[in-house]
Design a protein around this motif. Structure first.
Motif, short mmCIF file in Angstrom:
data_model
loop_
_atom_site.label_atom_id
_atom_site.label_comp_id
_atom_site.label_asym_id
_atom_site.label_seq_id
_atom_site.Cartn_x
_atom_site.Cartn_y
_atom_site.Cartn_z
N VAL A 115 -13.73 -6.36 0.78
CA VAL A 115 -13.68 -7.48 1.71
C VAL A 115 -12.37 -8.25 1.54
CG1 VAL A 115 -14.75 -9.69 2.33
CG2 VAL A 115 -16.18 -7.67 1.95
N THR A 116 -11.94 -8.40 0.29
CA THR A 116 -10.65 -9.06 0.03
C THR A 116 -9.51 -8.26 0.67
OG1 THR A 116 -11.47 -9.94 -2.06
CG2 THR A 116 -9.09 -9.87 -1.77
N LEU A 117 -9.52 -6.96 0.48
CA LEU A 117 -8.47 -6.11 1.07
C LEU A 117 -8.44 -6.25 2.57
CD1 LEU A 117 -6.32 -3.84 0.85
CD2 LEU A 117 -8.22 -2.20 1.00
N GLU A 118 -9.59 -6.24 3.21
CA GLU A 118 -9.61 -6.34 4.67
C GLU A 118 -9.00 -7.65 5.15
OE1 GLU A 118 -13.01 -7.35 7.56
OE2 GLU A 118 -13.13 -5.17 7.31
N HIS A 119 -9.35 -8.75 4.49
CA HIS A 119 -8.79 -10.04 4.91
C HIS A 119 -7.28 -10.11 4.66
CE1 HIS A 119 -12.16 -12.39 6.40
NE2 HIS A 119 -12.92 -11.81 5.48
N LEU A 120 -6.83 -9.52 3.57
CA LEU A 120 -5.39 -9.48 3.31
C LEU A 120 -4.68 -8.66 4.38
CD1 LEU A 120 -5.24 -9.02 -0.59
CD2 LEU A 120 -4.82 -11.12 0.73
N LYS A 121 -5.28 -7.55 4.80
CA LYS A 121 -4.67 -6.72 5.83
C LYS A 121 -4.66 -7.44 7.18
CE LYS A 121 -3.19 -3.21 5.62
NZ LYS A 121 -1.78 -2.82 5.31
N ARG A 122 -5.70 -8.18 7.48
CA ARG A 122 -5.71 -8.95 8.73
C ARG A 122 -4.57 -9.98 8.74
NH1 ARG A 122 -9.88 -8.74 12.23
NH2 ARG A 122 -11.72 -7.55 11.64
N LEU A 123 -4.43 -10.67 7.62
CA LEU A 123 -3.37 -11.67 7.53
C LEU A 123 -2.00 -11.00 7.62
CD1 LEU A 123 -2.44 -14.53 7.13
CD2 LEU A 123 -2.88 -14.31 4.68
N GLU A 124 -1.85 -9.87 6.95
CA GLU A 124 -0.57 -9.15 7.03
C GLU A 124 -0.27 -8.73 8.46
OE1 GLU A 124 1.56 -5.52 4.65
OE2 GLU A 124 -0.39 -5.11 5.55
N GLY A 125 -1.29 -8.32 9.20
CA GLY A 125 -1.07 -7.94 10.59
C GLY A 125 -0.50 -9.08 11.42
N GLU A 126 -0.98 -10.29 11.18
CA GLU A 126 -0.45 -11.44 11.90
C GLU A 126 1.01 -11.71 11.52
OE1 GLU A 126 -3.12 -14.85 11.70
OE2 GLU A 126 -4.81 -13.48 11.35
N VAL A 127 1.32 -11.55 10.24
CA VAL A 127 2.70 -11.77 9.78
C VAL A 127 3.63 -10.75 10.43
CG1 VAL A 127 4.23 -11.84 7.79
CG2 VAL A 127 1.90 -12.72 7.59
N LEU A 128 3.24 -9.49 10.41
CA LEU A 128 4.11 -8.45 10.97
C LEU A 128 4.23 -8.57 12.48
CD1 LEU A 128 3.07 -5.33 8.84
CD2 LEU A 128 5.01 -6.86 8.53
N ASN A 129 3.17 -9.02 13.15
CA ASN A 129 3.27 -9.25 14.59
C ASN A 129 4.34 -10.28 14.91
OD1 ASN A 129 1.39 -7.40 15.35
ND2 ASN A 129 -0.21 -8.87 15.87
N LEU A 130 4.33 -11.39 14.16
CA LEU A 130 5.31 -12.43 14.42
C LEU A 130 6.71 -11.97 14.04
CD1 LEU A 130 5.70 -15.22 15.51
CD2 LEU A 130 5.15 -16.18 13.28
N LEU A 131 6.82 -11.19 12.97
CA LEU A 131 8.12 -10.62 12.61
C LEU A 131 8.65 -9.72 13.72
CD1 LEU A 131 8.15 -9.58 8.83
CD2 LEU A 131 9.95 -10.79 10.06
N VAL A 141 -14.45 3.60 -1.80
CA VAL A 141 -14.69 2.51 -0.84
C VAL A 141 -13.36 1.88 -0.41
CG1 VAL A 141 -15.56 0.14 -0.67
CG2 VAL A 141 -17.06 1.98 -1.46
N LEU A 142 -12.48 1.60 -1.37
CA LEU A 142 -11.21 0.98 -1.03
C LEU A 142 -10.36 1.90 -0.16
CD1 LEU A 142 -10.16 -0.91 -4.28
CD2 LEU A 142 -10.90 -1.88 -2.10
N TRP A 143 -10.35 3.19 -0.48
CA TRP A 143 -9.52 4.09 0.33
C TRP A 143 -10.08 4.30 1.72
CZ3 TRP A 143 -4.76 4.47 -0.26
CH2 TRP A 143 -4.20 4.39 -1.53
N ILE A 144 -11.40 4.41 1.83
CA ILE A 144 -11.99 4.52 3.17
C ILE A 144 -11.70 3.26 3.97
CG2 ILE A 144 -14.20 4.51 4.39
CD1 ILE A 144 -15.22 6.61 2.52
N GLY A 145 -11.88 2.10 3.34
CA GLY A 145 -11.60 0.85 4.05
C GLY A 145 -10.15 0.74 4.46
N TYR A 146 -9.25 1.11 3.55
CA TYR A 146 -7.83 1.02 3.87
C TYR A 146 -7.46 1.97 5.02
CZ TYR A 146 -2.80 1.30 3.59
OH TYR A 146 -1.48 1.29 3.92
N LEU A 147 -7.97 3.18 4.96
CA LEU A 147 -7.64 4.16 6.00
C LEU A 147 -8.27 3.77 7.34
CD1 LEU A 147 -8.01 7.39 3.87
CD2 LEU A 147 -5.88 6.49 4.83
N GLN A 148 -9.48 3.21 7.31
CA GLN A 148 -10.06 2.70 8.55
C GLN A 148 -9.14 1.66 9.18
OE1 GLN A 148 -13.88 1.24 7.24
NE2 GLN A 148 -14.97 2.93 8.21
N TRP A 149 -8.67 0.74 8.36
CA TRP A 149 -7.78 -0.30 8.87
C TRP A 149 -6.50 0.31 9.42
CZ3 TRP A 149 -8.16 -5.16 10.25
CH2 TRP A 149 -6.98 -5.87 10.49
#
Length: 562
Positions: A442-458, A496-504
């Motif tokens: 769950v932590t990884l997913e939220h970090l990836k969501r936040l990163e997506g917003e940062v990269l979008n603005l970049l 679990v972490l790799w499946i979640g990361y690859l899903q994202w």
């Protein structure tokens, strides 16, 4: 002949209506107040949802109206009025803007002797950074309106930002806590362009925002799929153990099987390849073992697979270092085929690890699906300790970047964003009793969501800088550290972490052409960072799984959370 209406005819009529709507509104360009109520009313007609209702004197009765009145409460105790462009209780807060298209000069006409008066063409010129900043400001304004709603009405699950006649942006918070409105369904596709309304699936998504927004919560479907998947695995595990195979061997075998099923559903290996292989062996189950071992050996090294007759990526995350397969009889193979029919790309990692752990544990199997930590409970810890402090930082960085860009200091704005992105990629999270990895995922997913917003603005500010960041640094599983005394649980946490990361990864990339990137990095990141040990050791004698590979830069003193 039947008098029932033609479904095909209805669909054709709706498609025609969508094309007419797109053509009509693509010409709009003025102040939003001149257009937005008419645009949204006609959009409701297109979506076959009810139009907003007339406002009443008592705001408690204004559950679905234009110009819904609210009151902002300030730190000094004073209040000030505000109005929501369109509000539907329990569904959304909508903020409307009206951008303008760039003026196209007519080369066939001479310039006038007297300049014509300036005409209002909207909030900002579309396609410019000023327009991006205006849409960001509108999103922040919508969140402030949601925050000002009476507590009895609760937080709506959606914020909707509209540039009339151009785009519709969706942001969701299905927890309805008001803390984490994020691009929906992801940063790649949360912006719906006017032309996208020609697609029935886009119209259906918007109609659901109006009528049943919680039905769009992906975790609802994922939870159902996950329970079904875990139940099938439990049945197969019981059968294999009854045949005399040790529980540890059964667990390793089934994890290799399930990741292969996941890989085919997200097209990391040829789509349907593993399922087709299983089906082809129904009459010859004795051939399953050597063929599966051959396939997994190729997945571990990469290269041409004679089993699938395709060149495969390298999956060197440790899962296929042992490529042993168990022999299956006809009934067991049928159970595996049945499990392969599940939508493995839709499993919910936040609960999958717990259910998988119990499916593979004979003692805990009777609790399957009955006791696990719901995602909402996980987020009660993850949000205030990790995500909310980072989002507070991000809000300040956004404001600074937008201000610098408006002052013409684009390089400084980009530097602010790059610094925050590096900060995000340096965060380390330790769970001292990680179990099967639910909190870490769950932590990884939220970090990836936040990163997506940062990269979008970049990307909006400077595409070249965006390319540099996206290729050099990313939030990834090596930042998630865990301690666990149960070897099976630790192995499941890896998975679990790799499946979640690859899903994202595949939700936020429009094609699978860059599929090799996350797979090859499984080697560079040394699998995931879970460790079966009681003490956490550091320094040169630290376990390999707790140390990122030299192939990826690591900060000297990474900050730790939790």
């Amino acid at each position: 002949m039947s008098d029932a209406p033609s479904t095909t005819g209805d669909e054709t009529a709706r498609d025609d209506a969508a094309r007419e709507f797109i053509s009509r509104w693509s010409k709009s360009s003025a102040a939003e107040r001149a257009n937005y109520q008419l645009f949204l009313s006609e959009l409701c007609d297109l979506l076959a949802v009810q139009r907003p209702e007339p406002a009443q004197a008592d705001d408690a009765l204004n559950a679905y109206t234009f110009e819904r009145a609210i009151a902002f409460t300030h730190a000094d105790g004073t209040t000030s009025p505000g109005r929501i462009d369109l509000y539907k209780r329990g569904c959304f807060v909508l903020e409307a803007k009206q951008g303008g298209d760039p003026l196209q000069p007519d080369a066939t006409r001479l310039p006038p002797l007297v300049a014509p008066p300036m005409l209002r063409r909207g909030t900002a010129t579309r396609g410019t950074r000023h327009w991006d900043a205006a849409m960001l400001a509108a999103r922040n304004q919508a969140e402030q309106y949601a925050r000002a709603l009476p507590p009895a009405e609760g937080w709506p699950p959606f914020l909707v930002v509209v540039d009339v006649g151009h785009t519709i942006e969706l942001f969701s918070d299905f927890t309805r806590s008001g803390k984490t409105y994020v691009p929906f369904p992801d940063p790649l596709s949360h912006r719906i362009h006017l032309a996208d309304l020609a697609r029935p699936e886009t119209r259906a998504r918007l109609a659901a925002v109006w009528t049943d927004p919680l039905s769009l919560d992906p975790s609802r479907h994922a939870a159902k799929v996950t329970r079904e998947v875990a139940a099938r695995l439990a049945l197969l595990a019981r059968s294999l153990e009854a045949a005399g195979h040790p529980a540890a061997d059964v667990a390793g075998f089934l994890m290799r099987c399930l990741f292969t099923m996941f890989a085919e559903d997200v097209r990391l290996i040829p789509e349907g390849g593993f399922s087709a292989l299983l089906e082809s062996l129904r009459a010859q189950p004795a051939n399953f073992r050597p063929m599966a071992e051959s396939l997994w050996t190729t997945m571990n090294t990469g290269g041409f697979s004679p089993i699938l007759r395709e060149t495969l990526l390298r999956f060197n995350g440790g899962l296929f270092e042992t490529c042993d397969a168990l022999p299956l009889d006809a009934d067991q193979l049928a159970l595996l085929i049945d499990a392969a029919r599940s939508d493995w790309g839709a499993v919910e990692p936040a609960i999958f690890g717990t259910l998988l752990e119990r499916a593979l544990d004979p003692v805990e199997r009777h609790k399957l699906g009955a006791h696990y930590t719901p995602r909402a409970y996980v987020e009660r810890l993850v949000m205030p300790t990790i995500v909310e402090p980072l989002r507070d930082e991000w809000a300040a960085v956004q404001a600074a970047a937008v201000t610098l860009e408006r002052q013409g200091k684009r390089a400084d704005a980009v530097a602010e964003l790059r610094a925050f992105h590096r900060r995000l990629c340096a965060v380390r999270v330790l769970d001292p009793a990680c179990g099967s990895g639910n909190f870490l995922y769950v932590t990884l997913e939220h970090l990836k969501r936040l990163e997506g917003e940062v990269l979008n603005l970049l990307e909006e500010l400077d595409e070249a800088e965006f390319q540099f960041e996206s290729e050099g640094f990313n939030v990834d599983p090596h930042q998630l550290l865990g301690l666990e005394i149960n070897p099976r649980a630790a192995a499941i946490a890896d998975l679990v972490l790799w499946i979640g990361y690859l899903q994202w990864h595949f939700r936020t990339n429009s094609t699978t052409s860059n599929a090799a990137t996350p797979c090859s990095r499984m080697t560079a990141w040394n699998r995931c960072s879970t460790q079966t040990a009681t003490p956490l050791r550091t320094g040169t004698d630290a376990p390999q799984r707790l140390t990122p590979s030299p192939a990826k830069k690591s900060p000297t003193k990474p900050p730790a959370s939790r």
